[in-house]
Motif scaffolding. Structure first.
Motif, PDB file in Angstrom:
ATOM      1  N   TYR A   1     -67.774 109.876  32.736  1.00 11.69           N
ATOM      2  CA  TYR A   1     -69.071 110.183  33.321  1.00 11.69           C
ATOM      3  C   TYR A   1     -69.393 110.716  34.651  1.00 11.69           C
ATOM      4  O   TYR A   1     -70.183 111.474  35.066  1.00 11.69           O
ATOM      5  CB  TYR A   1     -69.816 109.009  33.447  1.00 11.69           C
ATOM      6  N   SER A   2     -68.078 111.106  35.178  1.00  6.81           N
ATOM      7  CA  SER A   2     -67.756 111.970  36.361  1.00  6.81           C
ATOM      8  C   SER A   2     -67.717 113.506  35.874  1.00  6.81           C
ATOM      9  O   SER A   2     -67.935 114.348  36.937  1.00  6.81           O
ATOM     10  CB  SER A   2     -66.746 111.498  37.183  1.00  6.81           C
TER      11      SER A   2
ATOM     12  N   SER B   1     -72.678 112.898  28.817  1.00 10.64           N
ATOM     13  CA  SER B   1     -72.973 112.176  27.660  1.00 10.64           C
ATOM     14  C   SER B   1     -71.578 111.585  27.147  1.00 10.64           C
ATOM     15  O   SER B   1     -70.527 112.194  27.123  1.00 10.64           O
ATOM     16  CB  SER B   1     -73.566 112.994  26.495  1.00 10.64           C
ATOM     17  N   LEU B   2     -71.692 110.490  26.229  1.00 13.74           N
ATOM     18  CA  LEU B   2     -70.293 109.834  25.823  1.00 13.74           C
ATOM     19  C   LEU B   2     -70.205 110.679  24.332  1.00 13.74           C
ATOM     20  O   LEU B   2     -68.887 110.799  24.125  1.00 13.74           O
ATOM     21  CB  LEU B   2     -70.428 108.408  25.412  1.00 13.74           C
TER      22      LEU B   2
ATOM     23  N   PHE C   1     -73.484 101.339  37.453  1.00 16.11           N
ATOM     24  CA  PHE C   1     -72.212 100.449  37.895  1.00 16.11           C
ATOM     25  C   PHE C   1     -71.118 100.951  37.690  1.00 16.11           C
ATOM     26  O   PHE C   1     -70.163 101.106  38.416  1.00 16.11           O
ATOM     27  CB  PHE C   1     -72.327  98.974  36.920  1.00 16.11           C
ATOM     28  N   VAL C   2     -71.023 101.852  36.446  1.00 17.13           N
ATOM     29  CA  VAL C   2     -69.708 102.497  36.113  1.00 17.13           C
ATOM     30  C   VAL C   2     -69.304 103.643  37.236  1.00 17.13           C
ATOM     31  O   VAL C   2     -68.146 103.973  37.499  1.00 17.13           O
ATOM     32  CB  VAL C   2     -69.619 102.862  34.796  1.00 17.13           C
TER      33      VAL C   2
ATOM     34  N   TYR D   1     -60.345  98.259  32.376  1.00 18.96           N
ATOM     35  CA  TYR D   1     -59.938  99.430  31.946  1.00 18.96           C
ATOM     36  C   TYR D   1     -61.065 100.399  31.122  1.00 18.96           C
ATOM     37  O   TYR D   1     -61.192 101.499  31.820  1.00 18.96           O
ATOM     38  CB  TYR D   1     -58.813  99.602  30.981  1.00 18.96           C
ATOM     39  N   PHE D   2     -61.995  99.587  30.823  1.00 15.98           N
ATOM     40  CA  PHE D   2     -63.128 100.411  30.032  1.00 15.98           C
ATOM     41  C   PHE D   2     -63.821 100.880  31.178  1.00 15.98           C
ATOM     42  O   PHE D   2     -64.510 101.992  31.125  1.00 15.98           O
ATOM     43  CB  PHE D   2     -63.791  99.263  29.325  1.00 15.98           C
ATOM     44  N   ILE D   3     -64.084 100.199  32.182  1.00 19.11           N
ATOM     45  CA  ILE D   3     -64.817 100.707  33.357  1.00 19.11           C
ATOM     46  C   ILE D   3     -64.144 101.822  34.023  1.00 19.11           C
ATOM     47  O   ILE D   3     -65.001 102.874  34.356  1.00 19.11           O
ATOM     48  CB  ILE D   3     -64.953  99.577  34.396  1.00 19.11           C
ATOM     49  N   SER D   4     -62.867 101.794  34.311  1.00 19.30           N
ATOM     50  CA  SER D   4     -62.153 102.970  34.405  1.00 19.30           C
ATOM     51  C   SER D   4     -62.420 104.253  33.740  1.00 19.30           C
ATOM     52  O   SER D   4     -62.578 105.308  34.332  1.00 19.30           O
ATOM     53  CB  SER D   4     -60.696 102.757  34.852  1.00 19.30           C
ATOM     54  N   PHE D   5     -62.189 103.957  32.577  1.00 16.44           N
ATOM     55  CA  PHE D   5     -62.423 105.104  31.416  1.00 16.44           C
ATOM     56  C   PHE D   5     -64.015 105.672  31.708  1.00 16.44           C
ATOM     57  O   PHE D   5     -64.005 106.956  31.877  1.00 16.44           O
ATOM     58  CB  PHE D   5     -62.414 104.801  30.137  1.00 16.44           C
ATOM     59  N   PHE D   6     -64.965 104.909  31.743  1.00 15.26           N
ATOM     60  CA  PHE D   6     -66.284 105.524  31.954  1.00 15.26           C
ATOM     61  C   PHE D   6     -66.492 106.064  33.110  1.00 15.26           C
ATOM     62  O   PHE D   6     -67.155 107.165  33.352  1.00 15.26           O
ATOM     63  CB  PHE D   6     -67.231 104.182  31.756  1.00 15.26           C
ATOM     64  N   LYS D   7     -65.950 105.558  34.149  1.00 14.60           N
ATOM     65  CA  LYS D   7     -66.202 106.264  35.465  1.00 14.60           C
ATOM     66  C   LYS D   7     -65.582 107.598  35.467  1.00 14.60           C
ATOM     67  O   LYS D   7     -66.261 108.492  35.886  1.00 14.60           O
ATOM     68  CB  LYS D   7     -65.291 105.540  36.644  1.00 14.60           C
ATOM     69  N   MET D   8     -64.379 107.769  34.984  1.00 11.77           N
ATOM     70  CA  MET D   8     -63.534 109.142  34.709  1.00 11.77           C
ATOM     71  C   MET D   8     -64.642 110.056  33.918  1.00 11.77           C
ATOM     72  O   MET D   8     -64.727 111.068  34.174  1.00 11.77           O
ATOM     73  CB  MET D   8     -62.350 108.910  34.368  1.00 11.77           C
TER      74      MET D   8
END
Length: 282
Positions: free
Chosen positions: A112-113, A117-118, A76-77, A103-110
């Protein structure tokens, strides 16, 4: 209690609570819904960030959020459309709302692109962020770095990792100011309970199946004990905390004491202290 008596008591409680039957009623059950590393990371991060209030409510809200992502958070992200994002609107848990979520989704997309790994988000680099991205508590001065260092990286402490993560998390140009309250840091003098809990889940590894142990750079001996209301209360009753207030240095003090019992895995005693508190055994 004397040292050995207290150590033996806490070891027994770790053995009692660090069991698979602990999972079902704790927010850690949320990342346990997944097998893929990135799904575990994202689900676990949301579960940790949303972990305030009754555990049953936390778990239900996390399940609701994941359902809105088709129970595939990593996919999803990375691949959501604008229409997909509409499914996240009106999500709310206490003060966490859809503005924060988007915003969390935007951060994760950035992130994981760029990375697989986090964990990389917690490892400081030589980058410069705007001062506005890191909000310091009233009084101005940040704490001096605590003497808890990353194994193999003696110049980087967990404190620095958490401060770096908050800077990095809010490094996107469009971050909402209101969202900053959901990501704490030692520089704000916070105990960072939720982030320390998330790090415990990702880093600790044993044969009991509660924590995941899917990160390799940060080691169990580097971790700081999550200091929630139960852990804080029991820690004080057992004489493991003397500091009057509850803040970052309180969490460091507690962890330093726990290292006397097990220097390689001090945060395993979170199971004992939390279990004693929440089950009202102590």
């Amino acid at each position: 209690m004397q040292f050995l008596e207290l150590k033996n008591f806490l070891d027994r409680k770790v053995e009692q609570y660090n069991q698979p039957n602990f999972i079902a009623n704790d927010p850690v059950c949320i990342p346990h819904l997944f097998d893929e590393k990135q799904d575990i990371e994202i689900a676990g991060f949301f579960a940790a960030v949303l972990a305030w209030g009754q555990r049953k409510t936390i778990i239900n809200k996390c399940r609701e959020l994941l359902n809105r992502m088709d129970n595939a958070p990593y996919d999803f992200v990375l691949h959501h459309s604008d229409d997909d994002l509409k499914r996240l609107l009106n999500f709310k848990h206490r003060t966490f709302n859809d503005t924060d979520l988007l915003y969390f989704i935007s951060f994760f997309k950035m992130h994981y692109s760029l990375f697989d790994s986090l964990e990389k988000a917690f490892l400081p680099k030589q980058e410069v962020f705007l001062d506005a991205h890191l909000e310091i508590a009233d009084g101005g001065a940040a704490y001096p770095a605590s003497e808890v260092y990353l194994a193999g990286q003696p110049q980087v402490s967990i404190e620095q990792c958490l401060n770096y993560f908050r800077q990095y998390f809010f490094s996107l140009d469009d971050f909402p100011h209101r969202t900053k309250k959901h990501i704490s840091s030692p520089q704000q003098k916070s105990t960072c309970k939720r982030l320390n809990m998330f790090l415990r889940w990702m880093v600790r590894t044993d044969n009991n199946g509660v924590d995941f142990g899917i990160w390799n750079t940060i080691k169990p001996k580097d971790l700081i004990c999550p200091c929630d209301v139960h852990v804080d209360r029991v820690g004080r009753l057992l004489g493991l905390i003397n500091r009057k207030q509850t803040d970052w240095l309180t969490a460091v003090e507690l962890t330093t004491q726990l290292k006397e019992f097990d220097p390689l895995d001090p945060v395993k005693y979170d199971f004992a202290l939390f279990g004693l508190g929440v089950e009202k055994e102590f």
